[in-house]
Design a protein around this motif. Structure first.
Motif, PDB file in Angstrom:
ATOM      1  N   HIS A  68       6.012  -9.988  -1.135  1.00 20.96           N
ATOM      2  CA  HIS A  68       4.593  -9.650  -0.997  1.00 20.96           C
ATOM      3  C   HIS A  68       4.205  -8.548  -1.976  1.00 20.96           C
ATOM      4  O   HIS A  68       5.069  -7.819  -2.470  1.00 20.96           O
ATOM      5  CB  HIS A  68       4.229  -9.272   0.441  1.00 20.96           C
ATOM      6  N   HIS A  70       3.135  -5.453  -2.224  1.00 21.47           N
ATOM      7  CA  HIS A  70       2.991  -4.049  -1.839  1.00 21.47           C
ATOM      8  C   HIS A  70       3.764  -3.228  -2.863  1.00 21.47           C
ATOM      9  O   HIS A  70       4.729  -3.728  -3.450  1.00 21.47           O
ATOM     10  CB  HIS A  70       3.561  -3.813  -0.433  1.00 21.47           C
ATOM     11  N   ASP A  72       6.055  -1.064  -2.815  1.00 17.41           N
ATOM     12  CA  ASP A  72       7.511  -0.930  -2.678  1.00 17.41           C
ATOM     13  C   ASP A  72       8.221  -2.288  -2.718  1.00 17.41           C
ATOM     14  O   ASP A  72       9.390  -2.395  -2.349  1.00 17.41           O
ATOM     15  CB  ASP A  72       7.863  -0.168  -1.388  1.00 17.41           C
ATOM     16  N   HIS A  73       7.501  -3.327  -3.175  1.00 26.12           N
ATOM     17  CA  HIS A  73       8.112  -4.658  -3.256  1.00 26.12           C
ATOM     18  C   HIS A  73       7.873  -5.338  -4.606  1.00 26.12           C
ATOM     19  O   HIS A  73       8.169  -6.520  -4.748  1.00 26.12           O
ATOM     20  CB  HIS A  73       7.591  -5.556  -2.121  1.00 26.12           C
ATOM     21  N   HIS A 166       1.605  -8.565   8.215  1.00 29.92           N
ATOM     22  CA  HIS A 166       1.950  -7.308   7.532  1.00 29.92           C
ATOM     23  C   HIS A 166       1.046  -7.166   6.305  1.00 29.92           C
ATOM     24  O   HIS A 166       0.485  -6.114   6.042  1.00 29.92           O
ATOM     25  CB  HIS A 166       3.420  -7.338   7.130  1.00 29.92           C
ATOM     26  N   ASP A 185       8.717  -8.118   5.360  1.00 30.03           N
ATOM     27  CA  ASP A 185       8.323  -7.068   6.303  1.00 30.03           C
ATOM     28  C   ASP A 185       7.659  -7.674   7.535  1.00 30.03           C
ATOM     29  O   ASP A 185       6.692  -7.143   8.071  1.00 30.03           O
ATOM     30  CB  ASP A 185       7.378  -6.064   5.629  1.00 30.03           C
TER      31      ASP A 185
HETATM   32 ZN    ZN Z   1       5.061  -4.197   2.782  1.00 27.46          ZN
END
Ligand code: ZN
Length: 309
Positions: A68, A70, A72-73, A166, A185
Motif C-alpha cells: 500500500h 503509505h 513506511d511502505h 487500513h 497492515d
Molecule cells: Zn500503512
C-alpha cells in the motif's frame, strides 16, 4: 511461533529481512524470488547487505510487491530500482495512482527523512544505511493489479486481494500452494514487549474488520505482517488473527463508550496517542500519533453512528 528479529529464515520459502518495525520479505520461487514491501528508505541499503549475507545474488529478485502507498511502505523503492534493475514493480491500481501524486511523495519523503534520523539516533541503523538513491517527484510502478488477479512468477502463484480499511489501496497476497500470506497492515500494529495492539483502521472500521476476517479464513502457514513480526504455524496464525480481532473490537468499544460518556473526540484521540507513543521506540513525534488516533476515533464514531463533539 512469532519471529521478530530479522534477518531470519522463516521457512524454506521465506526470508524475513529489514528490521522488526520495518520488515521486508523475500519469497523464494524457482530460480527467482519476489521481494515484498517497499518499506522505508534506510531498509534499501540494509536489505542489500542482508541478501549478501544469505548468499542471495541481487539478480535473483525479479519482482517487488508493494502492499500500500503509505510512507513506511514505499520509500525504499527508488533504492530497490537501483539494486534490482530487471525487476517488475507491482502495486494496486490505487496505490500506483497515489505514487504519481507529487504532493504525496513529497510528504512521504519528509516522514522518511525523520525516520532515518531517529533510527540513526537510536542505533537501529548505521550511517551506511542512510538512503542514497534520490527520490524523484513520483515513484513509478510497472504493473498494477486488482482484486482477483493472480501474479504468476517463478513458480509462485500469488492471489491478489483488495483488503481495505487500513488504507483504501491496501492489498494482500496469498500463495495457496505454500500457504504464505502477505497481510500488509490488515491487523493492528502489535508491540509484543507490552502485548499491546494498536488497530489501524484509518479509512474504515467495518472494512478493516472484514479484511481481517478474510485473512483469518485463509488458513495460512506463514503470515508476513507489515510490521514487527512474521507468524509461522497454522495454529499460531489462527490464534494471532483471533487476538487481533478481539483487540480491535475492544479498542473500538472503548472509543465509542468514552464518546457516549461525553468525552470530546480530540481528548479521546490524544489519550490513545499518549498510550501508544509511550510503548514504542521514539521514532516519530507525538503529533503523528495524535493525528492517526484522531482518524481512529473518527472512524469508530462514524461506524457506531455517534455524533462527534
Ligand atoms: Zn500503512
Amino acid at each position: 511461533m512469532m519471529i521478530e528479529n530479522p534477518p531470519a529464515e522463516v521457512s524454506g520459502d521465506v526470508l524475513m529481512l529489514g528490521t522488526s518495525p520495518y520488515p521486508v520479505y523475500l519469497l523464494k520461487g524457482e530460480g527467482a524470488g519476489v521481494l515484498v514491501e517497499g518499506t522505508i528508505g534506510a531498509m534499501g541499503p540494509m536489505v542489500a547487505e542482508q541478501l549478501e549475507k544469505f548468499g542471495v545474488p541481487l539478480g535473483y529478485v525479479r519482482r517487488v510487491l508493494v502492499t500500500h502507498a503509505h510512507p513506511d511502505h514505499v520509500m525504499a523503492l527508488p533504492m530497490f530500482r537501483n539494486l534490482f534493475p530487471g525487476a517488475i514493480f507491482t502495486a494496486s491500481e490505487l496505490a500506483a495512482k497515489t505514487l504519481q501524486v507529487e504532493k504525496a511523495v513529497g510528504f512521504f519523503a519528509k516522514i522518511d527523512g525523520m525516520l532515518t534520523e531517529s533510527l540513526l539516533k537510536s542505533g537501529v541503523i548505521g550511517e551506511r544505511h542512510r538512503p542514497t538513491a534520490s527520490v524523484g517527484a513520483t515513484i513509478p510502478i510497472d504493473e498494477t493489479v486488482v482484486e482477483g488477479d493472480t501474479i504468476e512468477t517463478a513458480g509462485l502463484s500469488l492471489k491478489v486481494m483488495a483488503t481495505p480499511g487500513h488504507s483504501d489501496c491496501s492489498t494482500s497476497f496469498f500463495e495457496p500452494g505454500r500457504r504464505i500470506l502477505v497481510s500488509a497492515d490488515v491487523t493492528p500494529y502489535y508491540i509484543s514487549a507490552h502485548d499491546y495492539w494498536w488497530p489501524n483502521y484509518f479509512t474504515g472500521y467495518a472494512a478493516y474488520v472484514a479484511s481481517m476476517e478474510r485473512m483469518a479464513a485463509l488458513d495460512a502457514e506463514v503470515v508476513c505482517l507489515g510490521h514487527t513480526a512474521t507468524i509461522r504455524g497454522a495454529d499460531e496464525a489462527k490464534g494471532f488473527f483471533q487476538r487481533a480481532m478481539a483487540a480491535t473490537e475492544a479498542y473500538h468499544g472503548r472509543i465509542v463508550s468514552e464518546a457516549k460518556a461525553g468525552r470530546p473526540a480530540a481528548d479521546i484521540a490524544n489519550g490513545l496517542a499518549d498510550e501508544v507513543f509511550e510503548k514504542l521506540p521514539p521514532l516519530l513525534p507525538l503529533d503523528f500519533f495524535q493525528k492517526n488516533c484522531g482518524l481512529l476515533v473518527k472512524q469508530s464514531l462514524k461506524h457506531a453512528g455517534v455524533a462527534t463533539s
